[in-house]
Design an enzyme around this catalytic site. Structure first.
Site, PDB file in Angstrom:
ATOM      1  N   ASP A 161       0.812  -1.205   0.128  1.00  0.00           N
ATOM      2  CA  ASP A 161      -0.134  -0.084   0.075  1.00  0.00           C
ATOM      3  C   ASP A 161       1.006   1.202   0.044  1.00  0.00           C
ATOM      4  O   ASP A 161       1.752   1.258   0.812  1.00  0.00           O
ATOM      5  CB  ASP A 161      -0.990  -0.076   1.099  1.00  0.00           C
ATOM      6  CG  ASP A 161      -2.159   0.519   1.086  1.00  0.00           C
ATOM      7  OD1 ASP A 161      -2.264   1.700   0.594  1.00  0.00           O
ATOM      8  OD2 ASP A 161      -3.178  -0.079   1.475  1.00  0.00           O
ATOM      9  N   ASP A 270      -3.026   4.803  -2.149  1.00  0.00           N
ATOM     10  CA  ASP A 270      -3.944   5.438  -1.387  1.00  0.00           C
ATOM     11  C   ASP A 270      -4.474   6.783  -1.821  1.00  0.00           C
ATOM     12  O   ASP A 270      -3.519   7.712  -2.295  1.00  0.00           O
ATOM     13  CB  ASP A 270      -3.455   5.824   0.059  1.00  0.00           C
ATOM     14  CG  ASP A 270      -4.644   5.797   1.197  1.00  0.00           C
ATOM     15  OD1 ASP A 270      -5.334   4.988   1.298  1.00  0.00           O
ATOM     16  OD2 ASP A 270      -4.401   6.981   1.781  1.00  0.00           O
ATOM     17  N   GLU A 330      -6.392   4.199  -5.730  1.00  0.00           N
ATOM     18  CA  GLU A 330      -7.621   4.403  -4.778  1.00  0.00           C
ATOM     19  C   GLU A 330      -8.078   5.834  -5.311  1.00  0.00           C
ATOM     20  O   GLU A 330      -7.493   6.760  -5.225  1.00  0.00           O
ATOM     21  CB  GLU A 330      -7.471   4.119  -3.506  1.00  0.00           C
ATOM     22  CG  GLU A 330      -8.721   4.019  -2.770  1.00  0.00           C
ATOM     23  CD  GLU A 330      -8.835   4.730  -1.371  1.00  0.00           C
ATOM     24  OE1 GLU A 330      -9.577   4.418  -0.414  1.00  0.00           O
ATOM     25  OE2 GLU A 330      -7.908   5.707  -1.042  1.00  0.00           O
ATOM     26  N   HIS A 404     -11.251  -2.605   3.363  1.00  0.00           N
ATOM     27  CA  HIS A 404     -11.287  -1.990   4.926  1.00  0.00           C
ATOM     28  C   HIS A 404     -12.019  -0.633   5.348  1.00  0.00           C
ATOM     29  O   HIS A 404     -11.880  -0.365   6.598  1.00  0.00           O
ATOM     30  CB  HIS A 404      -9.579  -2.128   5.223  1.00  0.00           C
ATOM     31  CG  HIS A 404      -8.746  -0.903   4.669  1.00  0.00           C
ATOM     32  ND1 HIS A 404      -8.654  -0.887   3.265  1.00  0.00           N
ATOM     33  CD2 HIS A 404      -8.768   0.381   5.000  1.00  0.00           C
ATOM     34  CE1 HIS A 404      -8.030   0.292   2.840  1.00  0.00           C
ATOM     35  NE2 HIS A 404      -8.028   0.825   4.025  1.00  0.00           N
ATOM     36  N   ASP A 405     -12.698  -0.161   4.339  1.00  0.00           N
ATOM     37  CA  ASP A 405     -13.213   1.115   4.613  1.00  0.00           C
ATOM     38  C   ASP A 405     -14.596   0.955   4.541  1.00  0.00           C
ATOM     39  O   ASP A 405     -15.361   1.953   4.525  1.00  0.00           O
ATOM     40  CB  ASP A 405     -12.748   2.215   3.446  1.00  0.00           C
ATOM     41  CG  ASP A 405     -11.234   2.720   3.952  1.00  0.00           C
ATOM     42  OD1 ASP A 405     -10.810   2.352   4.908  1.00  0.00           O
ATOM     43  OD2 ASP A 405     -10.598   3.228   2.971  1.00  0.00           O
TER      44      ASP A 405
HETATM   45  O1  TEU Z   1      -9.609   6.081   2.179  1.00  0.00           O
HETATM   46  C1  TEU Z   1      -9.872   7.115   1.469  1.00  0.00           C
HETATM   47  C2  TEU Z   1     -11.219   7.413   1.259  1.00  0.00           C
HETATM   48  O2  TEU Z   1     -11.564   8.619   0.890  1.00  0.00           O
HETATM   49  C3  TEU Z   1     -12.422   6.598   1.814  1.00  0.00           C
HETATM   50  O3  TEU Z   1     -12.553   5.128   1.267  1.00  0.00           O
HETATM   51  C4  TEU Z   1     -12.339   6.799   3.435  1.00  0.00           C
HETATM   52  O4  TEU Z   1     -12.360   5.654   4.093  1.00  0.00           O
HETATM   53  C5  TEU Z   1     -13.845   7.215   3.322  1.00  0.00           C
HETATM   54  O5  TEU Z   1     -14.070   8.369   2.703  1.00  0.00           O
HETATM   55  C6  TEU Z   1     -14.207   8.066   4.779  1.00  0.00           C
HETATM   56  O6  TEU Z   1     -15.447   8.542   4.923  1.00  0.00           O
HETATM   57  C7  TEU Z   1      -7.867   5.741   2.302  1.00  0.00           C
HETATM   58  C8  TEU Z   1      -7.707   4.482   3.068  1.00  0.00           C
HETATM   59  O7  TEU Z   1      -8.238   3.566   2.323  1.00  0.00           O
HETATM   60  C9  TEU Z   1      -8.366   4.725   4.367  1.00  0.00           C
HETATM   61  O8  TEU Z   1      -8.283   3.562   5.369  1.00  0.00           O
HETATM   62  C10 TEU Z   1      -7.501   6.041   5.032  1.00  0.00           C
HETATM   63  O9  TEU Z   1      -8.150   6.258   6.332  1.00  0.00           O
HETATM   64  C11 TEU Z   1      -7.657   7.025   4.168  1.00  0.00           C
HETATM   65  O10 TEU Z   1      -7.303   6.855   2.756  1.00  0.00           O
HETATM   66  C12 TEU Z   1      -6.490   7.999   4.533  1.00  0.00           C
HETATM   67  O11 TEU Z   1      -5.338   7.586   4.380  1.00  0.00           O
END
Ligand code: TEU
Length: 647
Positions: A161, A270, A330, A404-405
């Site tokens: 990542d 990310d 992402e 994971h989100d």
């Molecule tokens: O996530 C980015 C992101 O914008 C989303 O998926 C986020 O979880 C959601 O918008 C929240 O409302 C990435 C990572 O996958 C996430 O785990 C991190 O917290 C984020 O970036 C910051 O690095």
């Protein structure tokens, strides 16, 4: 371009027990997926079929047909004896290595782990303090070298990542940057003067942007030492890097080379579409109730910002073009096809693919921690749109429904009650294994893990986003029990924590996740004795367990890659309100029909195309389902079937 495909039906044994006859157009053996075995992509000699096309969509590539498994490392597997300083059970790199055989058995080619770098863990590792070191909580760089080597032994690879929109506020770069206005690294981050000061001298942030992981707060953090704000769009612990500065970019390229030279397969990047900000930092429009929300989502000013493609091209020129990598960006919040194709078009020279958020944001109004209704037609429309767009415009899809989100897919898109959850999980598995693109399976999805129940107290939730959300609810709605109840509902349906509960390996203590005498860092779901990998792998019954269904589906997908990975896509019976039907077609014209009942009620459905040759699979049966071959079929609740259409 002329694409050559070859018939090899009698060159290969059919190793999988199913149901699908071997495709006539599989081009290669499945010994190894990686580019060293280039010969598998060369045209073979016999009975060659020539298909004229300019598109390279169906041209085989290892990163297109690999199965990727996402690991959330804190919750995957703690190796025996592992515990952190507080004596808490936490997953480790050695733990991941110990489960490679399990992943191989499932059909995984590439293991992607969420961040394991040195980090204060304010956002579970998405706040990196040293890109070239591993956090001791996970192990060491040596452990990662071992993981890479063990993957290689199994013809698997590791994907890292890459979190470079921001660092941790404990990164050396940031510590230097904040130390004084004249520090050479000051400009590595985004520093601004306060917009104004009150009469009492209280500073106001440069604009009204809200934090993404806590929308009650500002995206700017004040630093008293130097009397300026720094931009931190996720949380104050995650200052945004200033990509305008070429030294920052060079530092990122250096980090990428470091890991690629170690032999990692590539990166999941990310929020890579947030690295370029609109330089005037405009005020965000008011979309959240201003009485309760001082700050507003500013995403439109940093999602696919003005210099994104310059930076991505530079990344490609300076780093990615020198390696044979897998890259997935992402990219939340972008919907424009033209814009997305600028990144994933076959000739874009940016990334192989991105995560498009349309499906997982189907229930998102303007912030994620809120509810929005949706229906099956909307879901079908989203999936069909991107399947078609990428095929027709020579881009490439990632196929994913969990990460994971996000909450668990079986809870979100189907029925996660004890009665229906297995059917729902298998329905989603059938859908994903038959969609075009590179497939991603998220830890626990393969055993149908579901969301934590309503009874869980908010204190069980550990994620910073959930914690901030609940704080906001308690502050704003302290005298409104109805709103507080709604807040709990939002948490139960949307919290990222649902995907982060420890993996359920077996009915051993702590579900086999960590030692019996150690408390896991996060509560394990109460159903672990019944729902776990061991039980599902050994299951013997009239139907397959969720795990077995995934394993078979992934095998079928690989075996028939020309249809399911590379083929065309056509939605059928679009107006049906409950059933998602589509036909996948290989270049040679082999056609498969997928019919998915996204409802808890029996549905009548009429095959709109040619007759079905045979029904190959259903989530209700182990063998071939007995379904009428006539055009009208009955689908049971949450039933999904796959049929071969006659040629
Ligand atoms: O996530 C980015 C992101 O914008 C989303 O998926 C986020 O979880 C959601 O918008 C929240 O409302 C990435 C990572 O996958 C996430 O785990 C991190 O917290 C984020 O970036 C910051 O690095």
């Amino acid at each position: 371009m002329i694409v050559l495909r070859t018939h090899v039906s009698n060159l290969m044994p059919n190793p999988f027990r199913l149901l699908l006859p071997l495709s006539r157009s599989v081009t290669v053996t499945v010994n190894s997926l990686f580019p060293r075995t280039v010969s598998r992509f060369l045209p073979l000699a016999s009975s060659t079929v020539a298909v004229a096309s300019m598109s390279t969509y169906s041209t085989p590539k290892w990163w297109k047909e690999s199965v990727i498994y996402q690991i959330y490392p804190s919750s995957f597997q703690a190796h025996p004896g592992a515990k952190n300083e507080q004596g808490i059970g936490w997953g480790t790199v050695k733990g991941i290595t110990s489960r490679l055989d399990y992943l191989k058995a499932l059909g995984v080619d590439i293991v992607w782990t969420s961040p394991i770098y040195k980090s204060p863990q304010a956002d579970m590792g998405y706040d990196i303090a040293d890109y070239k070191d591993i956090d001791p909580i996970y192990g060491s760089v040596g452990d990662v070298d071992e993981l890479i080597a063990e993957c290689k032994k199994r013809d698997m690879r590791l994907m890292m990542d890459l979190v470079v929109n921001h660092t941790s506020n404990m990164h050396q770069w940031f510590l230097e940057s904040r130390s004084s206005k004249s520090n050479p690294k000051r400009d590595w981050y985004i520093w601004k003067d306060p917009k104004s000061r009150s009469d009492a001298g209280v500073p106001e942030p440069p604009n009204n942007w809200a934090q993404i992981l806590g929308e009650a707060n500002s995206a700017w953090t004040y630093d008293t030492e130097t009397a300026q704000y720094y931009l931190s769009v996720f949380t104050p612990d995650q200052p945004d890097l200033n990509w305008e500065n070429p030294d920052v970019r060079e530092a990122v390229w250096d980090v990428m080379r470091f890991w690629l030279d170690k032999g990692v397969a590539g990166f999941r990047m990310d929020v890579i579409n947030m690295i370029s900000k609109v330089p005037s930092y405009p005020e965000a429009p008011i979309v959240l109730d201003p009485k309760t929300h001082k700050y507003q989502p500013g995403t439109q000013f940093f999602v696919n910002g003005p210099k994104l493609h310059d930076y991505m091209h530079e990344m490609y020129q300076k780093v990615l073009s020198k390696y044979d990598t897998i890259t997935v960006g992402e990219m939340p919040g972008v919907d424009s096809e033209d814009e997305i194709l600028r990144t994933v078009g076959a000739d874009a020279k940016e990334l192989n693919m991105i995560f498009i958020f349309a499906l997982v944001d189907i229930d998102k109004p303007n912030v994620r921690m809120a509810l929005k209704g949706w229906d099956v037609k909307e879901m079908k429309g989203i999936i069909s749109r991107w399947q078609k767009v990428m095929f027709e415009r020579n881009g490439w899809n990632s196929v994913f429904i969990e990460n994971h989100d996000n909450p668990r897919s079986v809870s979100r898109y189907t029925d996660d009650s004890d009665e229906w959850r297995d059917k729902g999980a298998k329905l989603l598995a059938l859908m994903q294994t038959t969609l075009g693109g590179t497939i991603f399976v998220y830890q626990g999805e393969e055993i149908g893990l579901r969301n934590a129940p309503m009874e869980w107290d908010p204190s069980e939730y550990k994620d910073i986003e959930t914690v901030n959300y609940w704080k906001k609810c308690e502050n704003i709605y302290q005298n409104d029990p109805e709103k507080l109840k709604l807040g709990r509902k939002v948490i139960q349906m949307k919290a990222r924590d649902h995907a982060r509960t420890p993996m359920q390996w077996s009915s051993a203590p702590n579900a086999g996740f960590c030692d019996a005498d150690v408390k896991p860092w996060m509560r394990i779901m109460d159903d672990w004795k019944m729902v776990n990998a061991e039980v599902q792998m050994k299951y013997e019954g009239d139907e397959l367990s969720v795990w077995q269904f995934w394993e078979r589906g992934l095998k079928d997908r690989k075996e028939h890659a020309d249809v399911f990975v590379y083929g065309g896509f056509e939605e059928v019976n679009k107006d049906d309100e409950n059933v998602f039907g589509y036909v996948r077609t290989s270049k040679e014209g082999e056609k498969w029909l997928v019919v998915l009942n996204f409802s808890g009620k029996e549905q009548k459905w009429t095959v709109p195309t040619k007759e079905v040759d045979f029904w190959a699979c259903s989530n209700y049966t182990k063998g071939r389902p007995e379904k009428s071959k006539s055009r009208e079929i009955i689908l049971r609740p949450w039933e999904g079937v796959l049929g071969k259409l006659s040629g």
